[in-house]
Design a protein around this motif. Structure first.
Motif, PDB file in Angstrom:
ATOM      1  N   TRP A   1       0.835  -1.196   0.000  1.00  0.00           N
ATOM      2  CA  TRP A   1       0.000   0.000   0.000  1.00  0.00           C
ATOM      3  C   TRP A   1       0.875   1.253   0.000  1.00  0.00           C
ATOM      4  O   TRP A   1       1.871   1.325   0.729  1.00  0.00           O
ATOM      5  CB  TRP A   1      -0.912   0.030   1.231  1.00  0.00           C
ATOM      6  CG  TRP A   1      -2.018  -0.972   1.218  1.00  0.00           C
ATOM      7  CD1 TRP A   1      -2.085  -2.138   1.933  1.00  0.00           C
ATOM      8  CD2 TRP A   1      -3.238  -0.892   0.471  1.00  0.00           C
ATOM      9  NE1 TRP A   1      -3.269  -2.796   1.677  1.00  0.00           N
ATOM     10  CE2 TRP A   1      -3.997  -2.049   0.781  1.00  0.00           C
ATOM     11  CE3 TRP A   1      -3.767   0.039  -0.425  1.00  0.00           C
ATOM     12  CZ2 TRP A   1      -5.245  -2.298   0.227  1.00  0.00           C
ATOM     13  CZ3 TRP A   1      -5.011  -0.196  -0.981  1.00  0.00           C
ATOM     14  CH2 TRP A   1      -5.740  -1.353  -0.653  1.00  0.00           C
ATOM     15  N   ASP A   2       0.501   2.224  -0.792  1.00  0.00           N
ATOM     16  CA  ASP A   2       1.190   3.516  -0.863  1.00  0.00           C
ATOM     17  C   ASP A   2       0.390   4.546  -0.068  1.00  0.00           C
ATOM     18  O   ASP A   2      -0.683   4.978  -0.483  1.00  0.00           O
ATOM     19  CB  ASP A   2       1.324   3.926  -2.339  1.00  0.00           C
ATOM     20  CG  ASP A   2       1.503   5.430  -2.538  1.00  0.00           C
ATOM     21  OD1 ASP A   2       2.079   6.076  -1.650  1.00  0.00           O
ATOM     22  OD2 ASP A   2       1.058   5.939  -3.589  1.00  0.00           O
TER      23      ASP A   2
ATOM     24  N   SER B   1       3.593  15.012  -3.455  1.00  0.00           N
ATOM     25  CA  SER B   1       4.178  13.811  -4.041  1.00  0.00           C
ATOM     26  C   SER B   1       3.130  13.033  -4.836  1.00  0.00           C
ATOM     27  O   SER B   1       1.969  12.952  -4.440  1.00  0.00           O
ATOM     28  CB  SER B   1       4.750  12.904  -2.935  1.00  0.00           C
ATOM     29  OG  SER B   1       5.218  11.684  -3.475  1.00  0.00           O
ATOM     30  N   ASP B   2       3.578  12.447  -5.934  1.00  0.00           N
ATOM     31  CA  ASP B   2       2.697  11.544  -6.678  1.00  0.00           C
ATOM     32  C   ASP B   2       3.279  10.141  -6.716  1.00  0.00           C
ATOM     33  O   ASP B   2       2.887   9.316  -7.531  1.00  0.00           O
ATOM     34  CB  ASP B   2       2.459  12.058  -8.099  1.00  0.00           C
ATOM     35  CG  ASP B   2       3.750  12.161  -8.920  1.00  0.00           C
ATOM     36  OD1 ASP B   2       4.838  11.879  -8.360  1.00  0.00           O
ATOM     37  OD2 ASP B   2       3.675  12.516 -10.100  1.00  0.00           O
ATOM     38  N   ARG B   3       4.235   9.884  -5.806  1.00  0.00           N
ATOM     39  CA  ARG B   3       4.887   8.585  -5.754  1.00  0.00           C
ATOM     40  C   ARG B   3       4.905   8.064  -4.321  1.00  0.00           C
ATOM     41  O   ARG B   3       4.801   8.837  -3.364  1.00  0.00           O
ATOM     42  CB  ARG B   3       6.347   8.676  -6.235  1.00  0.00           C
ATOM     43  CG  ARG B   3       6.521   9.162  -7.663  1.00  0.00           C
ATOM     44  CD  ARG B   3       6.017   8.157  -8.660  1.00  0.00           C
ATOM     45  NE  ARG B   3       6.691   6.866  -8.529  1.00  0.00           N
ATOM     46  CZ  ARG B   3       6.333   5.766  -9.188  1.00  0.00           C
ATOM     47  NH1 ARG B   3       5.290   5.805 -10.011  1.00  0.00           N
ATOM     48  NH2 ARG B   3       6.998   4.648  -9.031  1.00  0.00           N
TER      49      ARG B   3
ATOM     50  N   LYS C   1      -2.176   2.871  -4.382  1.00  0.00           N
ATOM     51  CA  LYS C   1      -2.432   4.081  -3.605  1.00  0.00           C
ATOM     52  C   LYS C   1      -3.599   3.878  -2.649  1.00  0.00           C
ATOM     53  O   LYS C   1      -4.644   3.337  -3.024  1.00  0.00           O
ATOM     54  CB  LYS C   1      -2.729   5.250  -4.550  1.00  0.00           C
ATOM     55  CG  LYS C   1      -2.862   6.591  -3.845  1.00  0.00           C
ATOM     56  CD  LYS C   1      -3.025   7.730  -4.838  1.00  0.00           C
ATOM     57  CE  LYS C   1      -3.154   9.062  -4.117  1.00  0.00           C
ATOM     58  NZ  LYS C   1      -3.270  10.197  -5.064  1.00  0.00           N
ATOM     59  N   THR C   2      -3.413   4.302  -1.405  1.00  0.00           N
ATOM     60  CA  THR C   2      -4.482   4.217  -0.412  1.00  0.00           C
ATOM     61  C   THR C   2      -5.557   5.264  -0.719  1.00  0.00           C
ATOM     62  O   THR C   2      -5.284   6.305  -1.318  1.00  0.00           O
ATOM     63  CB  THR C   2      -3.936   4.458   1.006  1.00  0.00           C
ATOM     64  OG1 THR C   2      -3.165   5.667   1.009  1.00  0.00           O
ATOM     65  CG2 THR C   2      -3.075   3.310   1.472  1.00  0.00           C
TER      66      THR C   2
ATOM     67  N   VAL D   1      -5.263   2.783  -8.134  1.00  0.00           N
ATOM     68  CA  VAL D   1      -4.119   3.455  -8.766  1.00  0.00           C
ATOM     69  C   VAL D   1      -2.878   2.682  -8.350  1.00  0.00           C
ATOM     70  O   VAL D   1      -2.523   2.650  -7.167  1.00  0.00           O
ATOM     71  CB  VAL D   1      -4.016   4.920  -8.309  1.00  0.00           C
ATOM     72  CG1 VAL D   1      -2.762   5.568  -8.908  1.00  0.00           C
ATOM     73  CG2 VAL D   1      -5.265   5.695  -8.696  1.00  0.00           C
ATOM     74  N   ILE D   2      -2.235   2.034  -9.309  1.00  0.00           N
ATOM     75  CA  ILE D   2      -1.100   1.170  -9.002  1.00  0.00           C
ATOM     76  C   ILE D   2       0.165   1.726  -9.656  1.00  0.00           C
ATOM     77  O   ILE D   2       0.172   2.058 -10.845  1.00  0.00           O
ATOM     78  CB  ILE D   2      -1.346  -0.277  -9.482  1.00  0.00           C
ATOM     79  CG1 ILE D   2      -2.579  -0.862  -8.780  1.00  0.00           C
ATOM     80  CG2 ILE D   2      -0.129  -1.148  -9.206  1.00  0.00           C
ATOM     81  CD1 ILE D   2      -2.904  -2.294  -9.193  1.00  0.00           C
ATOM     82  N   HIS D   3       1.240   1.819  -8.855  1.00  0.00           N
ATOM     83  CA  HIS D   3       2.553   2.186  -9.361  1.00  0.00           C
ATOM     84  C   HIS D   3       3.329   0.896  -9.626  1.00  0.00           C
ATOM     85  O   HIS D   3       3.544   0.100  -8.701  1.00  0.00           O
ATOM     86  CB  HIS D   3       3.313   3.038  -8.349  1.00  0.00           C
ATOM     87  CG  HIS D   3       2.576   4.270  -7.914  1.00  0.00           C
ATOM     88  ND1 HIS D   3       2.570   5.426  -8.635  1.00  0.00           N
ATOM     89  CD2 HIS D   3       1.811   4.498  -6.811  1.00  0.00           C
ATOM     90  CE1 HIS D   3       1.845   6.342  -8.018  1.00  0.00           C
ATOM     91  NE2 HIS D   3       1.371   5.802  -6.902  1.00  0.00           N
TER      92      HIS D   3
END
Length: 416
Positions: free
Chosen positions: A129-130, A139-141, A159-160, A198-200
């Protein structure tokens, strides 16, 4: 099943991790891939660090408390240097007594090197989890960590949701709700959150994995609380009450620190325990940035101001506990030799760290200072320093000590 308690709630864990062989929580010796060592009938939790050492201690404290809340077994990484330059990491168990901690909280605490071979070149893929890009508006990361490279773990982050943030839509605070994060460990909330995620993708293998269910994982857990931001400042802090106060120093570190104290106090016998003392932490060097255009003499609390506070806590100890504590030990990152001469001129003691790094390594000056601070009968800290905050909490919890935080930042800041 057996139970521990957290936040007033009974938490049940499987019986096969009871009776404290901690390592019964893994299948066996460290393996090349961490999944090969996780028991299928147990659930685990981990997170990463990369800040100042005391902040990383708080992060691991929060991780272990979240493990209690989610009924999982925490896996703790090493400490990695931030203020120390390019030096090797140090194991969590070199600093804290892990078997004692596990017994006191009634949950096995594991270290990563006990799960995965520290020399393994095998790369593990993991979904986490981000929190960072949700709570840090600039931040977008996810929050990065050098631990991932050391552990050879390739992480993709989901993304949480926005509702994990303690103060919704407030850009000046980064805290997330610990219990909101805990809800993401539960099947129903997890599924609802993953409807349109939303997955990095991961940096190495470019995989896009959902958050792992067997090993629950978050990017960064320093900025979490159950009620207010920076909760460790408050006496009700559940992470401190149920975990932090049970994070005692390793026996080796305690013994080494007592040798330094005996030498500072000119005690001849190697077996003689240091007498009760007032410990002080005067944090200077990295706080210069907050002084702006003021001279450091005007910004920092002077030794005379600190001495007033010393007399305060000595008086409290006489009135409340009937003890007269005359010894005073100063710890500080100050490098001005004249300042240290003035410390000794007041009859206070200072540790000799001239050979500490050479003999024991670059971690040990700060570790020894932290132990000294925590074992005082009373403690004076630097306001807004997390290192001082943790020392204050330890002196209160472990020694029922008298504590004060010395204000600074302008002349007269600590007038009282």
């Amino acid at each position: 099943m057996y139970k521990t308690r957290t936040h007033g709630t009974d938490v049940y864990l499987p019986t096969n991790v009871q009776n404290f062989d901690r390592l019964s929580a893994v299948i066996g010796p460290p393996t090349t891939k961490f999944r090969d060592n996780l028991k299928p009938d147990l659930k685990y939790i981990t997170s990463w660090i990369d800040a100042g050492w005391t902040n990383d201690v708080i992060t691991y404290m929060n991780l272990i408390y979240l493990a209690l809340v989610t009924q999982r077994i925490p896996i703790i990484g090493s400490f990695i240097p931030s203020h120390l330059g390019n030096v090797p990491p140090i194991d969590f168990s070199k600093v804290f007594d892990v078997p004692r901690l596990s017994k006191l909280i009634n949950v096995p605490v594991l270290e990563w090197h006990e799960v995965k071979d520290r020399n393994s070149t095998g790369v593990d893929e993991l979904g986490c989890w981000d929190i960072w890009s949700t709570t840090e508006v600039t931040s977008d990361r996810p929050r990065g960590s050098r631990l991932l490279g050391l552990l050879n773990i390739d992480v993709s982050y989901t993304k949480t949701p926005a509702w994990v943030k303690v103060i919704p839509n407030f850009q000046h605070d980064r805290h997330s709700s610990l219990f909101a994060l805990a809800s993401l460990a539960e099947p129903e909330t997890r599924l609802e959150t993953l409807i349109d995620p939303v997955i990095h993708e991961s940096e190495r293998n470019r995989v896009r994995l959902p958050p792992d269910e067997h090993l629950l994982c978050y990017d960064y857990l320093y900025y979490v609380s159950t009620h207010f931001p920076f909760e460790y400042e408050y006496d009700y802090s559940p992470a401190w009450k149920y975990v932090g106060q049970h994070m005692h120093w390793s026996q080796e570190l305690e013994k080494l620190t007592n040798r330094y104290l005996r030498r500072a106090m000119n005690l001849e016998s190697s077996d003689e325990s240091p007498p009760p003392y007032v410990s002080i932490h005067a944090r200077h060097r990295d706080f210069e940035v907050y002084c702006q255009k003021q001279s450091l003499e005007d910004c920092y609390a002077s030794l005379d101001v600190i001495e007033r506070r010393v007399k305060d806590v000595q008086q409290e100890l006489r009135q409340r506990k009937g003890i007269d504590v005359k010894h005073v030990v100063m710890t500080s990152d100050e490098r001005n030799s004249t300042w240290w001469d003035d410390v000794k001129g007041k009859g206070w003691y200072a540790l000799d760290h001239s050979q500490t790094t050479e003999l024991y390594g670059p971690w040990y000056p700060v570790l020894i200072d932290a132990v000294v601070q925590s074992n005082g009968a009373a403690f004076l800290g630097t306001d807004v320093s997390t290192m001082s905050t943790m020392a204050r909490r330890r002196v209160q919890s472990w020694h029922d000590g008298a504590v004060r935080s010395v204000k600074w930042g302008k002349p007269g800041a600590d007038d009282h």
